[in-house]
Design an enzyme around this catalytic site. Sequence first.
Site, PDB file in Angstrom:
ATOM      1  N   GLY A   1       0.891  -1.184   0.156  1.00 33.32           N
ATOM      2  CA  GLY A   1      -0.034   0.079  -0.013  1.00 33.32           C
ATOM      3  C   GLY A   1       0.771   1.250  -0.121  1.00 33.32           C
ATOM      4  O   GLY A   1       2.001   1.297   0.140  1.00 33.32           O
TER       5      GLY A   1
ATOM      6  N   VAL B   1       2.296  -5.223   3.572  1.00 35.88           N
ATOM      7  CA  VAL B   1       1.781  -6.464   4.795  1.00 35.88           C
ATOM      8  C   VAL B   1       2.321  -7.503   4.079  1.00 35.88           C
ATOM      9  O   VAL B   1       1.800  -7.914   2.849  1.00 35.88           O
ATOM     10  CB  VAL B   1       0.505  -6.413   5.113  1.00 35.88           C
TER      11      VAL B   1
ATOM     12  N   ASP C   1      -5.291  -3.167  -4.631  1.00 33.78           N
ATOM     13  CA  ASP C   1      -6.064  -3.250  -3.413  1.00 33.78           C
ATOM     14  C   ASP C   1      -7.602  -3.109  -3.743  1.00 33.78           C
ATOM     15  O   ASP C   1      -8.215  -4.017  -3.121  1.00 33.78           O
ATOM     16  CB  ASP C   1      -5.669  -2.037  -2.762  1.00 33.78           C
TER      17      ASP C   1
END
Length: 258
Positions: A8, A13, A110
């Site tokens: 992001g 992550v 995303d």
Amino acid sequence: MLLVADVGNTNVVFALYDNGAFRARWRIASDARRTGDEYAVWLLQLMQIEGVPREEISRIIVGSVVPRAIHNLQVLSEKYFGIAPMIAGEGEAVWPMTLDVDEPRSLGADRALNAIAAHTRYDGDLIIIDFGTATTFDVVDFAGTYKGGIIAPGINLSLDALVNATAKLPRVAIAAPRSTSVIGRNTEDQMVIGVFWGYVAMMEGLIARMRDEIGRPTRVIATGGLAILFDEHTNIFDAVDDDLTLEGLALLAEKALK
């Protein structure tokens, strides 16, 4: 075992996915200059702490909204795991859904991943809210077609703009106001009320307009770090799913095997 990487604008992550569940998750600040070697030093130590040898990783998939970061994650995958990673939205990991929008190629990874995971997990028409650097609202119809959405400044961006553009306003934490009153009696309370309840009102208003335009019963799925905080103070969410983007990556990797 599958290693997924969700890149992001604020954080990257990494997560381990095994036998239908996430075994571990790790977060590091996004930096497009971070090299594959730097990722490896950090990630391999965390895997060792978790008791997972690198040899157990058989597949890797990367979803990124930071194009410059993809090359360094490819280096990490190939140099330290001996695996050519799948890139979400490309090649064997192409989106398994129709993107009914004017510019399909501009859709962030995303948002596409959230749409894939939400349609898999929930029935009917959906609105997906993701609280990230920006707050996005995405619409997926009952057939799984991505129909479009909204991009709004994230609440932290809104707060930063307020503080940085004024000389005397202090920085305050993102939190629910201490009182139910929307008339603040000091500067900090007034800022918290404006940012927090202003954001809730924005979400409720946009969702009401989106539901009117969709014209059918629509479920609202929230994801992202602040979803739980807002869920405590509004009834607009039908479900909160913290792992929606990671789940989308895992689903895309599983589909690529078929």
